[in-house]
Design an enzyme around this catalytic site. Structure first.
Site, PDB file in Angstrom:
ATOM      1  N   CYS A 127     -24.627 -14.892 -67.309  1.00  0.00           N
ATOM      2  CA  CYS A 127     -23.615 -15.912 -67.007  1.00  0.00           C
ATOM      3  C   CYS A 127     -22.224 -15.328 -66.749  1.00  0.00           C
ATOM      4  O   CYS A 127     -21.341 -16.027 -66.259  1.00  0.00           O
ATOM      5  CB  CYS A 127     -23.529 -16.915 -68.161  1.00  0.00           C
ATOM      6  SG  CYS A 127     -25.120 -17.650 -68.539  1.00  0.00           S
ATOM      7  N   HIS A 152     -16.930 -21.051 -68.769  1.00  0.00           N
ATOM      8  CA  HIS A 152     -18.346 -21.116 -68.389  1.00  0.00           C
ATOM      9  C   HIS A 152     -18.909 -22.468 -68.818  1.00  0.00           C
ATOM     10  O   HIS A 152     -18.696 -22.920 -69.941  1.00  0.00           O
ATOM     11  CB  HIS A 152     -19.084 -19.966 -69.078  1.00  0.00           C
ATOM     12  CG  HIS A 152     -20.565 -19.996 -68.893  1.00  0.00           C
ATOM     13  ND1 HIS A 152     -21.153 -20.263 -67.690  1.00  0.00           N
ATOM     14  CD2 HIS A 152     -21.581 -19.795 -69.778  1.00  0.00           C
ATOM     15  CE1 HIS A 152     -22.469 -20.217 -67.824  1.00  0.00           C
ATOM     16  NE2 HIS A 152     -22.747 -19.941 -69.085  1.00  0.00           N
ATOM     17  N   ASN A 170     -25.999 -25.533 -67.104  1.00  0.00           N
ATOM     18  CA  ASN A 170     -25.601 -24.124 -67.081  1.00  0.00           C
ATOM     19  C   ASN A 170     -26.223 -23.452 -65.856  1.00  0.00           C
ATOM     20  O   ASN A 170     -27.428 -23.280 -65.790  1.00  0.00           O
ATOM     21  CB  ASN A 170     -26.091 -23.468 -68.370  1.00  0.00           C
ATOM     22  CG  ASN A 170     -25.693 -22.010 -68.485  1.00  0.00           C
ATOM     23  OD1 ASN A 170     -25.276 -21.395 -67.510  1.00  0.00           O
ATOM     24  ND2 ASN A 170     -25.830 -21.460 -69.681  1.00  0.00           N
TER      25      ASN A 170
HETATM   26  N1  ACO Z   1     -34.205 -32.701 -77.725  1.00  0.00           N
HETATM   27  C1  ACO Z   1     -34.379 -33.157 -78.964  1.00  0.00           C
HETATM   28  N2  ACO Z   1     -34.334 -32.357 -80.056  1.00  0.00           N
HETATM   29  C2  ACO Z   1     -34.098 -31.045 -79.853  1.00  0.00           C
HETATM   30  C3  ACO Z   1     -33.912 -30.506 -78.573  1.00  0.00           C
HETATM   31  C4  ACO Z   1     -33.971 -31.384 -77.477  1.00  0.00           C
HETATM   32  N3  ACO Z   1     -33.787 -30.963 -76.201  1.00  0.00           N
HETATM   33  N4  ACO Z   1     -33.685 -29.175 -78.701  1.00  0.00           N
HETATM   34  C5  ACO Z   1     -33.735 -28.890 -80.002  1.00  0.00           C
HETATM   35  N5  ACO Z   1     -33.976 -30.017 -80.713  1.00  0.00           N
HETATM   36  C6  ACO Z   1     -34.120 -30.160 -82.162  1.00  0.00           C
HETATM   37  C7  ACO Z   1     -34.588 -28.895 -82.817  1.00  0.00           C
HETATM   38  O1  ACO Z   1     -35.987 -28.777 -82.747  1.00  0.00           O
HETATM   39  C8  ACO Z   1     -34.080 -29.077 -84.199  1.00  0.00           C
HETATM   40  O2  ACO Z   1     -34.948 -29.961 -84.880  1.00  0.00           O
HETATM   41  P1  ACO Z   1     -35.325 -29.694 -86.431  1.00  0.00           P
HETATM   42  O3  ACO Z   1     -34.023 -29.806 -87.174  1.00  0.00           O
HETATM   43  O4  ACO Z   1     -36.296 -30.790 -86.726  1.00  0.00           O
HETATM   44  O5  ACO Z   1     -35.915 -28.317 -86.474  1.00  0.00           O
HETATM   45  C9  ACO Z   1     -32.758 -29.810 -84.015  1.00  0.00           C
HETATM   46  O6  ACO Z   1     -32.824 -30.407 -82.703  1.00  0.00           O
HETATM   47  C10 ACO Z   1     -31.562 -28.921 -84.070  1.00  0.00           C
HETATM   48  O7  ACO Z   1     -31.797 -27.748 -83.266  1.00  0.00           O
HETATM   49  P2  ACO Z   1     -30.728 -26.644 -83.060  1.00  0.00           P
HETATM   50  O8  ACO Z   1     -31.275 -25.570 -82.160  1.00  0.00           O
HETATM   51  O9  ACO Z   1     -30.206 -26.202 -84.387  1.00  0.00           O
HETATM   52  O10 ACO Z   1     -29.599 -27.471 -82.291  1.00  0.00           O
HETATM   53  P3  ACO Z   1     -28.108 -27.084 -81.983  1.00  0.00           P
HETATM   54  O11 ACO Z   1     -27.221 -28.118 -82.507  1.00  0.00           O
HETATM   55  O12 ACO Z   1     -27.810 -25.652 -82.327  1.00  0.00           O
HETATM   56  O13 ACO Z   1     -28.042 -27.206 -80.382  1.00  0.00           O
HETATM   57  C11 ACO Z   1     -28.130 -25.839 -78.404  1.00  0.00           C
HETATM   58  C12 ACO Z   1     -28.898 -26.401 -79.580  1.00  0.00           C
HETATM   59  C13 ACO Z   1     -27.618 -26.993 -77.550  1.00  0.00           C
HETATM   60  C14 ACO Z   1     -29.050 -24.946 -77.587  1.00  0.00           C
HETATM   61  C15 ACO Z   1     -26.903 -25.020 -78.896  1.00  0.00           C
HETATM   62  O14 ACO Z   1     -27.315 -24.149 -79.922  1.00  0.00           O
HETATM   63  C16 ACO Z   1     -26.246 -24.226 -77.812  1.00  0.00           C
HETATM   64  O15 ACO Z   1     -25.629 -24.758 -76.899  1.00  0.00           O
HETATM   65  N6  ACO Z   1     -26.299 -22.876 -77.873  1.00  0.00           N
HETATM   66  C17 ACO Z   1     -25.644 -22.003 -76.888  1.00  0.00           C
HETATM   67  C18 ACO Z   1     -26.351 -21.940 -75.591  1.00  0.00           C
HETATM   68  C19 ACO Z   1     -25.513 -21.141 -74.592  1.00  0.00           C
HETATM   69  O16 ACO Z   1     -24.323 -21.285 -74.504  1.00  0.00           O
HETATM   70  N7  ACO Z   1     -26.062 -20.264 -73.806  1.00  0.00           N
HETATM   71  C20 ACO Z   1     -25.179 -19.510 -72.880  1.00  0.00           C
HETATM   72  C21 ACO Z   1     -25.754 -18.338 -72.400  1.00  0.00           C
HETATM   73  S1  ACO Z   1     -27.209 -18.655 -71.469  1.00  0.00           S
HETATM   74  C22 ACO Z   1     -27.463 -17.318 -70.469  1.00  0.00           C
HETATM   75  O17 ACO Z   1     -26.798 -16.358 -70.502  1.00  0.00           O
HETATM   76  C23 ACO Z   1     -28.593 -17.380 -69.440  1.00  0.00           C
END
Ligand code: ACO
Length: 339
Positions: free
Chosen positions: A123, A264, A294
């Site tokens: 990214c 980003h 993204n």
């Molecule tokens: N729909 C419903 N529930 C979901 C989903 C979904 N799409 N995805 C995850 N959940 C659930 C999980 O299973 C988990 O359930 P559980 O508590 O029963 O186990 C719960 O939601 C919480 O999951 P987390 O992964 O802890 O959720 P979080 O609040 O951390 O959000 C997210 C996840 C959006 C991916 C966040 O962590 C994030 O944005 N991370 C950064 C991503 C990023 O910026 N990447 C950039 C680089 S990418 C690249 O370079 C190619």
């Protein structure tokens, strides 16, 4: 304002002409994803701010999007492909491991026997690309470099993995980097790019030699994009904040001197967390993550192109852009638009 005879500009900056973006026509909404995997609109919007993303048509590849933006960028910059000296493509979703997207584009554009290659900074690709073209421009004053950022991440998301498939979309953007002055071009005032290879496992996109294939056997999950979202989130916020502070400090600037902040577009919560640490919010922060998700290396140039179209970047504006991605990689750049 420095003019083209100012030799300090040669080492310090480069001009970006004809910045143009393109996204595929197919829109994938959160409701569409509900039919594919166990997710829902309210979870996706509340955790990411994303409402829809774009998806490449079945018969198209990354280079097809790259060709669209390459032609548009050349046209807007008033240049022919045969005037180019280099084509550089930032991508982590190229058509194939070889040939490069850049070579495919050089062939289709009729650019002749110029230097053409891809690089992968995930990214952070656009910002790494700016750093690279500045070096090339300081080596060759006459260089005319087409920088293309293109991603087809919907080809590498695992649609059964709800924690990642909701986040990514396809898109492309390109610009011509040179010392040719044109009204409304951006000048790159400063770029700082960094990495942390010890955390390379946090985000991975398969398809390379670490994936073992046998003809006729289906690919496994390692073929697709995998991410430790929680850990990535923490590093993204910390690193983008740090690198923005570093770039501002070494230029004797504060956030109040920045007219538009272009982070980003990965997740609205990351954008807000970085904005809050830097003390910038509201109209001075550009976001389009709701509509494109993204798009990795294409994210920042797509945002810059749209910000300009919407009149959010006016002549004389100072823009601070920052990105974070797999590698890990991150960076920040200060851009100034000609009055
Ligand atoms: N729909 C419903 N529930 C979901 C989903 C979904 N799409 N995805 C995850 N959940 C659930 C999980 O299973 C988990 O359930 P559980 O508590 O029963 O186990 C719960 O939601 C919480 O999951 P987390 O992964 O802890 O959720 P979080 O609040 O951390 O959000 C997210 C996840 C959006 C991916 C966040 O962590 C994030 O944005 N991370 C950064 C991503 C990023 O910026 N990447 C950039 C680089 S990418 C690249 O370079 C190619």
């Amino acid at each position: 304002m420095s003019d083209l005879t100012d030799s300090s500009l040669l080492n310090a900056g480069c001009r970006l002409a004809g910045l143009r973006a393109h996204t595929p026509d197919t829109v994938v909404t959160n409701d569409d994803l509900e039919k594919l995997t166990d997710t829902n609109d309210s979870w996706i919007v509340s955790r990411t701010g994303i409402r829809e993303r774009r998806k490449l048509a079945d018969g198209e590849n990354a280079s097809d999007m790259g060709l669209v933006v390459a032609r548009r960028a050349l046209e807007e910059a008033g240049m022919e492909a045969r005037e180019l000296t280099h084509i550089i493509t930032a991508t982590c979703t190229q058509d194939a491991l070889c040939p490069s997207v850049a070579c495919i584009l050089a062939g289709k554009l009729g650019a002749g026997p110029i230097m053409a290659f891809d690089f992968n900074a995930a990214c952070s690709g656009f910002l790494y690309g700016l750093s690279l073209v500045r070096s090339l421009l300081s080596e060759n004053r006459e260089a005319k470099i087409l920088l293309v950022c293109v991603e087809a991440l919907t080809r590498r998301v695992n649609w059964a993995d709800r924690s990642t498939c909701v986040l990514f979309g396809d898109g492309a953007a390109a610009c011509v980097c040179s010392r040719v002055a044109r009204k409304n071009d951006a000048i790159v005032d400063d770029v700082l790019c960094q990495s942390d290879g010890t955390r390379n496992g946090l985000i991975a996109v398969g398809g390379g030699t670490a994936c073992r294939y046998d003809i006729g056997r289906p690919v496994g999950p390692e073929f697709f994009l995998r991410m430790n979202g929680r850990e990535t989130y923490k590093h993204a916020v910390r690193r983008m904040t740090e690198v923005c502070e570093a770039v501002l400090a070494r230029n004797g600037l504060a956030m109040r001197d920045v007219d538009l902040f272009v982070p980003h577009q990965a997740n609205i919560r990351i954008i807000e967390a970085v904005g809050s640490r830097l003390g910038v919010e509201g109209e001075r922060v550009f976001t389009n993550v709701a509509h494109y998700g993204n798009t990795s290396s294409a994210s920042i140039p797509l945002a810059l192109a749209q910000a300009r179209e919407q009149g959010r970047i006016r002549p004389g504006c100072r823009v601070l852009a920052t990105a974070f991605g797999g590698g890990l990689t991150w960076g920040a750049a200060l851009l100034r638009y000609q009055p």
